[in-house]
Design a protein around this motif. Sequence first.
Motif, PDB file in Angstrom:
ATOM      1  N   THR A  90       4.633  -4.126 -12.108  1.00  0.00           N
ATOM      2  CA  THR A  90       3.735  -3.495 -13.081  1.00  0.00           C
ATOM      3  C   THR A  90       2.323  -3.317 -12.545  1.00  0.00           C
ATOM      4  OG1 THR A  90       3.229  -5.655 -14.075  1.00  0.00           O
ATOM      5  CG2 THR A  90       5.059  -4.409 -15.021  1.00  0.00           C
ATOM      6  N   ARG A  91       2.028  -3.904 -11.403  1.00  0.00           N
ATOM      7  CA  ARG A  91       0.726  -3.732 -10.758  1.00  0.00           C
ATOM      8  C   ARG A  91       0.917  -3.648  -9.250  1.00  0.00           C
ATOM      9  NH1 ARG A  91      -3.724  -5.696 -14.137  1.00  0.00           N
ATOM     10  NH2 ARG A  91      -3.679  -4.122 -15.761  1.00  0.00           N
ATOM     11  N   VAL A  92       0.150  -2.771  -8.619  1.00  0.00           N
ATOM     12  CA  VAL A  92       0.085  -2.712  -7.163  1.00  0.00           C
ATOM     13  C   VAL A  92      -1.340  -3.057  -6.762  1.00  0.00           C
ATOM     14  CG1 VAL A  92       0.273  -1.265  -5.112  1.00  0.00           C
ATOM     15  CG2 VAL A  92       1.909  -0.980  -6.982  1.00  0.00           C
ATOM     16  N   LEU A  93      -1.511  -4.163  -6.047  1.00  0.00           N
ATOM     17  CA  LEU A  93      -2.825  -4.562  -5.565  1.00  0.00           C
ATOM     18  C   LEU A  93      -2.977  -4.067  -4.136  1.00  0.00           C
ATOM     19  CD1 LEU A  93      -3.033  -8.253  -6.875  1.00  0.00           C
ATOM     20  CD2 LEU A  93      -3.557  -6.120  -8.068  1.00  0.00           C
ATOM     21  N   VAL A  94      -3.796  -3.047  -3.954  1.00  0.00           N
ATOM     22  CA  VAL A  94      -4.030  -2.469  -2.637  1.00  0.00           C
ATOM     23  C   VAL A  94      -5.213  -3.211  -2.018  1.00  0.00           C
ATOM     24  CG1 VAL A  94      -4.416  -0.373  -1.310  1.00  0.00           C
ATOM     25  CG2 VAL A  94      -3.254  -0.240  -3.527  1.00  0.00           C
ATOM     26  N   VAL A  95      -4.938  -4.008  -0.997  1.00  0.00           N
ATOM     27  CA  VAL A  95      -5.977  -4.853  -0.398  1.00  0.00           C
ATOM     28  C   VAL A  95      -6.612  -4.119   0.776  1.00  0.00           C
ATOM     29  CG1 VAL A  95      -6.518  -7.109   0.573  1.00  0.00           C
ATOM     30  CG2 VAL A  95      -4.631  -6.877  -1.065  1.00  0.00           C
ATOM     31  N   VAL A  96      -7.937  -4.013   0.750  1.00  0.00           N
ATOM     32  CA  VAL A  96      -8.706  -3.416   1.840  1.00  0.00           C
ATOM     33  C   VAL A  96      -9.775  -4.415   2.254  1.00  0.00           C
ATOM     34  CG1 VAL A  96      -8.287  -1.074   0.999  1.00  0.00           C
ATOM     35  CG2 VAL A  96     -10.364  -2.276   0.296  1.00  0.00           C
ATOM     36  N   ALA A  97     -10.358  -4.190   3.413  1.00  0.00           N
ATOM     37  CA  ALA A  97     -11.398  -5.097   3.918  1.00  0.00           C
ATOM     38  C   ALA A  97     -12.223  -4.361   4.958  1.00  0.00           C
ATOM     39  CB  ALA A  97     -10.766  -6.357   4.522  1.00  0.00           C
ATOM     40  N   PRO A  98     -13.458  -4.827   5.180  1.00  0.00           N
ATOM     41  CA  PRO A  98     -14.271  -4.206   6.229  1.00  0.00           C
ATOM     42  C   PRO A  98     -13.740  -4.479   7.633  1.00  0.00           C
ATOM     43  CG  PRO A  98     -15.420  -6.087   5.260  1.00  0.00           C
ATOM     44  CD  PRO A  98     -14.215  -5.842   4.419  1.00  0.00           C
ATOM     45  N   THR A 127       0.335   0.829 -12.244  1.00  0.00           N
ATOM     46  CA  THR A 127      -1.128   0.773 -12.201  1.00  0.00           C
ATOM     47  C   THR A 127      -1.603   0.153 -10.896  1.00  0.00           C
ATOM     48  OG1 THR A 127      -1.214   0.516 -14.600  1.00  0.00           O
ATOM     49  CG2 THR A 127      -3.178  -0.128 -13.345  1.00  0.00           C
ATOM     50  N   PRO A 128      -2.418   0.891 -10.114  1.00  0.00           N
ATOM     51  CA  PRO A 128      -2.969   0.300  -8.892  1.00  0.00           C
ATOM     52  C   PRO A 128      -4.331  -0.344  -9.139  1.00  0.00           C
ATOM     53  CG  PRO A 128      -3.242   2.689  -8.869  1.00  0.00           C
ATOM     54  CD  PRO A 128      -2.687   2.328 -10.209  1.00  0.00           C
ATOM     55  N   VAL A 129      -4.589  -1.411  -8.402  1.00  0.00           N
ATOM     56  CA  VAL A 129      -5.884  -2.092  -8.410  1.00  0.00           C
ATOM     57  C   VAL A 129      -6.328  -2.219  -6.959  1.00  0.00           C
ATOM     58  CG1 VAL A 129      -7.105  -4.233  -8.960  1.00  0.00           C
ATOM     59  CG2 VAL A 129      -5.327  -3.376 -10.511  1.00  0.00           C
ATOM     60  N   ILE A 130      -7.561  -1.832  -6.668  1.00  0.00           N
ATOM     61  CA  ILE A 130      -8.092  -1.945  -5.312  1.00  0.00           C
ATOM     62  C   ILE A 130      -8.797  -3.288  -5.174  1.00  0.00           C
ATOM     63  CG2 ILE A 130      -9.624  -0.933  -3.581  1.00  0.00           C
ATOM     64  CD1 ILE A 130      -9.322   1.753  -5.095  1.00  0.00           C
ATOM     65  N   VAL A 131      -8.362  -4.078  -4.199  1.00  0.00           N
ATOM     66  CA  VAL A 131      -8.953  -5.388  -3.946  1.00  0.00           C
ATOM     67  C   VAL A 131      -9.751  -5.307  -2.649  1.00  0.00           C
ATOM     68  CG1 VAL A 131      -8.517  -7.844  -3.582  1.00  0.00           C
ATOM     69  CG2 VAL A 131      -6.995  -6.511  -5.082  1.00  0.00           C
TER      70      VAL A 131
END
Length: 314
Positions: A100-108, A130-134
């Motif tokens: 039910t959620r996709v946590l798209v993890v990004v970083a510098p 629903t996507p969430v950007i982390v």
Amino acid sequence: MVASPPWADSGGHSAKLAQCQRLEGRVVAVYGRRFEVECDDGRRRQCVVKAKRSGVACGDRVRVRPIGEREGMIEEILPRENLLYRSDFHREKLIAANVTRVLVVVAPRPGFSEELLNRCLVAAQSQHVTPVIVLNKVDLVEAAAQVRQQLALYEDLGYPVVPVSAKQDVSPLRPYLEGHVAVLVGPSGVGKSTIVNALVPDARAATAEISEALDSGRHTTTSTRLYHLGPGTDLIDSPGMQAFGLSHLELPALAAAFPEFRPLLSACRFNDCRHLEEPDCAVRAAAEHGQVSKRRLAMYQALARELMARKLYA
């Protein structure tokens, strides 16, 4: 001397009956062609499938034929709510099912890829998840601030952006996890395993240092695994990826996965407008007038041309 069958113990009769039954369960780990299934009888079983290509994903509900108390054979995948996967011209890679959620993890660090972010967002939107950007590693203050500026566009579009430093505090993530089955996706090295370790202290997920020379992380997660965080709250950790193919999408589905395009799609002159060079395209007109981001339109057009180049369309 004839060896005793696996169910021949002090409760052998009942175990034999159980072996003849079919149990339903949930796939909680995938590693190679083996699967760990949390069965509805309370036991976890190590399972296989007969088919060479299993088609089984972490999070799937399945029907299992028990083989003793610890093993089993997956015989059927039950209907899914959704399936998150990536594909190129030659193969598909299943990520997770029934999320039910996709946590798209990004970083510098390693370097932020806006293209990979967009591909992950499109994959989630195409499955109505629903996507969430982390944004992890915000303790790298200057580099993280630059990425945050690039993410402002996505916040304006309504995507939640959650800044965290997984080595210090992951509490900002918890409200986005509560009551959900969430899957972590993103490139190697952005800290997905560190997030898992912080949320699930006994997970002991492997972590690795960043390879500065290659500007990419070593692949530390080789399996996909589901962790229970609480009642009705689960987290799936998936292997890092450096690319996210979308060859399984059709052009209309690709356009619809850009939420800012949706109100405009019926306003184009042609019902089958590809939003490339066609006259009277409402999406391109909106970009020219500043109503749609030219960055996002350019990303859509690149993906559309990629699909067309693979001869998925005449």
